[in-house]
Design a protein around this motif. Structure first.
Motif, PDB file in Angstrom:
ATOM      1  N   ARG A 118       0.819  -1.216   0.000  1.00  0.00           N
ATOM      2  CA  ARG A 118       0.000   0.000   0.000  1.00  0.00           C
ATOM      3  C   ARG A 118       0.851   1.263   0.000  1.00  0.00           C
ATOM      4  O   ARG A 118       0.393   2.327  -0.429  1.00  0.00           O
ATOM      5  CB  ARG A 118      -0.931   0.007   1.216  1.00  0.00           C
ATOM      6  CG  ARG A 118      -2.007  -1.064   1.204  1.00  0.00           C
ATOM      7  CD  ARG A 118      -3.109  -0.737   2.218  1.00  0.00           C
ATOM      8  NE  ARG A 118      -2.578  -0.491   3.554  1.00  0.00           N
ATOM      9  CZ  ARG A 118      -2.374  -1.438   4.464  1.00  0.00           C
ATOM     10  NH1 ARG A 118      -2.640  -2.708   4.171  1.00  0.00           N
ATOM     11  NH2 ARG A 118      -1.909  -1.127   5.666  1.00  0.00           N
ATOM     12  N   SER A 119       2.083   1.152   0.498  1.00  0.00           N
ATOM     13  CA  SER A 119       2.943   2.338   0.595  1.00  0.00           C
ATOM     14  C   SER A 119       3.573   2.733  -0.739  1.00  0.00           C
ATOM     15  O   SER A 119       4.060   3.866  -0.883  1.00  0.00           O
ATOM     16  CB  SER A 119       4.065   2.080   1.609  1.00  0.00           C
ATOM     17  OG  SER A 119       5.055   1.218   1.070  1.00  0.00           O
ATOM     18  N   LEU A 120       3.569   1.834  -1.717  1.00  0.00           N
ATOM     19  CA  LEU A 120       4.311   2.093  -2.957  1.00  0.00           C
ATOM     20  C   LEU A 120       3.780   3.289  -3.749  1.00  0.00           C
ATOM     21  O   LEU A 120       4.586   4.074  -4.278  1.00  0.00           O
ATOM     22  CB  LEU A 120       4.346   0.830  -3.813  1.00  0.00           C
ATOM     23  CG  LEU A 120       5.123  -0.345  -3.193  1.00  0.00           C
ATOM     24  CD1 LEU A 120       5.091  -1.556  -4.111  1.00  0.00           C
ATOM     25  CD2 LEU A 120       6.558   0.065  -2.876  1.00  0.00           C
ATOM     26  N   PRO A 121       2.458   3.478  -3.881  1.00  0.00           N
ATOM     27  CA  PRO A 121       1.999   4.697  -4.572  1.00  0.00           C
ATOM     28  C   PRO A 121       2.465   5.976  -3.877  1.00  0.00           C
ATOM     29  O   PRO A 121       2.803   6.960  -4.540  1.00  0.00           O
ATOM     30  CB  PRO A 121       0.470   4.565  -4.544  1.00  0.00           C
ATOM     31  CG  PRO A 121       0.226   3.095  -4.434  1.00  0.00           C
ATOM     32  CD  PRO A 121       1.330   2.566  -3.585  1.00  0.00           C
ATOM     33  N   ARG A 127       8.870  10.717  -6.307  1.00  0.00           N
ATOM     34  CA  ARG A 127       9.995  10.604  -7.252  1.00  0.00           C
ATOM     35  C   ARG A 127      10.447  11.945  -7.800  1.00  0.00           C
ATOM     36  O   ARG A 127      11.617  12.096  -8.172  1.00  0.00           O
ATOM     37  CB  ARG A 127       9.610   9.686  -8.415  1.00  0.00           C
ATOM     38  CG  ARG A 127       9.534   8.210  -8.042  1.00  0.00           C
ATOM     39  CD  ARG A 127       9.117   7.376  -9.226  1.00  0.00           C
ATOM     40  NE  ARG A 127       7.780   7.768  -9.697  1.00  0.00           N
ATOM     41  CZ  ARG A 127       7.244   7.347 -10.838  1.00  0.00           C
ATOM     42  NH1 ARG A 127       7.938   6.574 -11.655  1.00  0.00           N
ATOM     43  NH2 ARG A 127       6.030   7.733 -11.183  1.00  0.00           N
ATOM     44  N   ASN A 128       9.572  12.921  -7.812  1.00  0.00           N
ATOM     45  CA  ASN A 128       9.949  14.236  -8.345  1.00  0.00           C
ATOM     46  C   ASN A 128      10.566  15.152  -7.281  1.00  0.00           C
ATOM     47  O   ASN A 128      10.818  16.327  -7.555  1.00  0.00           O
ATOM     48  CB  ASN A 128       8.725  14.917  -8.967  1.00  0.00           C
ATOM     49  CG  ASN A 128       8.251  14.188 -10.212  1.00  0.00           C
ATOM     50  OD1 ASN A 128       9.052  13.612 -10.952  1.00  0.00           O
ATOM     51  ND2 ASN A 128       6.938  14.194 -10.446  1.00  0.00           N
ATOM     52  N   GLN A 337       9.531   5.234   5.777  1.00  0.00           N
ATOM     53  CA  GLN A 337       8.560   6.219   6.250  1.00  0.00           C
ATOM     54  C   GLN A 337       7.176   5.964   5.652  1.00  0.00           C
ATOM     55  O   GLN A 337       6.162   6.065   6.347  1.00  0.00           O
ATOM     56  CB  GLN A 337       9.024   7.630   5.888  1.00  0.00           C
ATOM     57  CG  GLN A 337      10.287   8.062   6.617  1.00  0.00           C
ATOM     58  CD  GLN A 337      10.546   9.542   6.446  1.00  0.00           C
ATOM     59  OE1 GLN A 337       9.753  10.379   6.884  1.00  0.00           O
ATOM     60  NE2 GLN A 337      11.652   9.893   5.807  1.00  0.00           N
ATOM     61  N   CYS A 338       7.130   5.643   4.372  1.00  0.00           N
ATOM     62  CA  CYS A 338       5.839   5.380   3.723  1.00  0.00           C
ATOM     63  C   CYS A 338       5.161   4.158   4.335  1.00  0.00           C
ATOM     64  O   CYS A 338       3.935   4.140   4.533  1.00  0.00           O
ATOM     65  CB  CYS A 338       6.048   5.189   2.221  1.00  0.00           C
ATOM     66  SG  CYS A 338       6.547   6.687   1.338  1.00  0.00           S
ATOM     67  N   ILE A 339       5.945   3.131   4.633  1.00  0.00           N
ATOM     68  CA  ILE A 339       5.390   1.938   5.270  1.00  0.00           C
ATOM     69  C   ILE A 339       4.867   2.281   6.663  1.00  0.00           C
ATOM     70  O   ILE A 339       3.782   1.837   7.069  1.00  0.00           O
ATOM     71  CB  ILE A 339       6.449   0.831   5.355  1.00  0.00           C
ATOM     72  CG1 ILE A 339       6.849   0.353   3.948  1.00  0.00           C
ATOM     73  CG2 ILE A 339       5.939  -0.353   6.176  1.00  0.00           C
ATOM     74  CD1 ILE A 339       8.051  -0.573   3.934  1.00  0.00           C
ATOM     75  N   ALA A 340       5.613   3.096   7.399  1.00  0.00           N
ATOM     76  CA  ALA A 340       5.207   3.455   8.759  1.00  0.00           C
ATOM     77  C   ALA A 340       3.893   4.215   8.779  1.00  0.00           C
ATOM     78  O   ALA A 340       3.080   4.048   9.699  1.00  0.00           O
ATOM     79  CB  ALA A 340       6.306   4.273   9.426  1.00  0.00           C
ATOM     80  N   VAL A 341       3.654   5.069   7.781  1.00  0.00           N
ATOM     81  CA  VAL A 341       2.375   5.779   7.700  1.00  0.00           C
ATOM     82  C   VAL A 341       1.233   4.778   7.663  1.00  0.00           C
ATOM     83  O   VAL A 341       0.204   4.934   8.358  1.00  0.00           O
ATOM     84  CB  VAL A 341       2.331   6.700   6.468  1.00  0.00           C
ATOM     85  CG1 VAL A 341       0.929   7.274   6.276  1.00  0.00           C
ATOM     86  CG2 VAL A 341       3.350   7.831   6.601  1.00  0.00           C
TER      87      VAL A 341
END
Length: 467
Positions: A118-121, A127-128, A337-341
């Motif tokens: 779920r964190s990948l998007p 990326r920018n 960090q994205c996974i932790a969210v």
């Protein structure tokens, strides 16, 4: 002034010990990291004077250590710590079937894979950007702040810095506020690598006792007022390694005293969510003083491989931390960090998984101690481990005997400021029950070896951290 070797050894542990026993105790100090590779040891004459033993005994001690590869000696020169030259200096736990109780941590939460997907998007949307995140992602800092608010401490995202784990956070705080030669109040026992971090930053350590029943608050507050240490490091929730939790009344008293003494308290909440059946929920220590610095982590509730922690502090200190941080690192990995969210959005499921796992691990340790028969299982309402009273100062001997049984169990003094707590052994409740059952069977064998006076062969060299 005692040498570092004697501080770590404890003069009381050397009294009456044979040369072989002293060599075994020093070997244990080397193997669990209390003496570091390359460190210079006292001369035979100096050590004999410190321990009030004969020089011939000290010569024999160093000769045994040299024979087994744990020290190198130059004629007329220095004696230094080393490790035996072997093809492998650490156990391969799969090949050698060693069970490592120096690590008190669970495997990953079942929701980690889905959270990663779920964190990948969210990661792709970054990326920018430059990819550097000195403060941490705004949405993650907001999620951490909300967790503090839910626990009774008003907090905004601007009060939070995201770090690469709690120990990383402690090191950043110490580097920011450190003044070499200052005093630091620490619990005894406590997390060994926090002691290492404080020593590395030049602090003189002032221990205050903690047991299964909690803190000696009178001793702690008196030490604050009398010594006025610059910092204090506390683990008030499911204390590592005792499992104790500080009462709200004690938190209020300690926070007020620290403020009066000018002591900056660093509160480690890494274990705060590891509740099994405590039956009550304390307020965070930060609720009692705005000057308290709180560090936390995802490592114990999600996975040790997720190197994600945080610091909560007043704004003026946050600014100083951000000024110092680039000399350490330029931020925390964005994927973590994205996974932790995602994971923080599922805290009820995370804590329920933790409760179930720790309950099973606790039961396995209790059953193993019952089989040994001579040891009592202390009340352990949560946390990482049980702090076992061995009834006699034999922790180092038991640790060495355990290595001979392919069990790595750091002795009680590893959690102290030097040479004490030989009556205690930390046993994690975090391992799967079947592995814990096997570990306790090996501990029983080691216990019998010690009780029967069997001497363990020189242990394999394992220079592992204690987690």
């Amino acid at each position: 002034m005692a040498s570092r070797l004697v501080e770590q050894l404890g003069a009381q542990n050397a009294a009456g010990a044979t040369a072989a026993a002293l060599a075994g105790q020093i070997r244990a100090l080397i193997l669990d990291g209390r003496l570091t590779v390359g460190e210079r040891l006292p001369s035979e004459r100096a050590l004999a004077l410190e321990l009030q033993r004969s020089r011939s005994t000290m010569t024999r001690v160093y000769s045994l250590l040299e024979r087994d590869g744990y020290v190198t000696r130059l004629h007329g020169g220095s004696t230094r710590v080393t490790l035996p030259h072997r093809d492998a200096l650490t156990y391969d736990t799969e090949v050698d079937s060693a069970i490592d109780l120096s690590i008190a941590a669970m495997d990953s939460t079942p929701g980690l894979y889905d959270a990663t997907v779920r964190s990948l998007p969210r990661l792709a949307a970054l990326r920018n950007t430059s990819g550097y995140s000195l403060r941490g992602l705004p949405e993650l800092r907001e999620a951490v702040a909300q967790r503090f608010i839910q626990r009774g401490v008003p907090t905004s995202a601007n009060d939070i810095i995201i770090t690469s784990g709690a120990l990383n956070a402690v090191n950043l705080v110490l580097a920011t506020i450190a003044r070499r030669g200052e005093r630091a109040l620490v619990e005894q026992p406590t997390f060994p690598h926090a002691l290492d971090a404080l020593r590395r930053n030049g602090y003189r350590l002032l221990p205050t006792p903690v047991g299964g029943d909690g803190w000696d608050t009178g001793h702690l507050t008196d030490l604050l007022l009398r010594a006025k240490p610059l910092v204090g490091y506390l683990i008030p929730d499911f204390h590592n390694p005792t499992g104790a939790t500080m009462t709200d009344a004690d938190r209020e008293r300690i926070a007020a005293t620290a403020r009066a003494s000018g002591t900056r308290l660093i509160v480690d909440e890494t274990t705060s969510e590891l509740d099994i059946d405590r039956g009550w929920t304390p307020l965070p220590l930060a609720a009692f003083s705005p000057e308290i610095v709180t560090v936390g982590s995802m490592s114990k509730i999600a996975w040790g491989g997720l190197r994600l922690g945080w610091i909560r502090a007043e704004r003026s200190l946050i600014d100083r931390l951000l000024a110092v941080r680039p000399s350490f690192e330029l931020g925390t990995a964005l994927l973590d960090q994205c996974i932790a969210v995602e994971l923080l959005d599922e805290m009820p499921a995370l804590t329920e998984h933790v409760r179930t796992r720790l309950h099973a691990g606790r039961a396995a340790v209790a059953a193993g101690l019952a089989d040994i028969g001579d040891l009592q299982f202390p009340r352990t309402p949560g946390g990482l481990s049980s702090w076992i009273d061995l009834g006699a100062p034999i922790s180092t001997r038991l640790s060495l005997a355990a290595r001979d049984r392919r069990l790595i169990a750091p002795p009680g003094p590893r959690f102290s400021t030097g040479g004490v707590l030989e009556r205690y052994l930390r046993i994690p409740i975090t391992h799967p029950p079947e592995r814990t059952t096997e570990a306790m069977a090996r501990l029983q064998q080691a216990w019998n070896d010690v009780r029967e006076g069997a001497s363990a062969r020189p242990a394999e060299a394992t220079h592992a951290p204690v987690i």
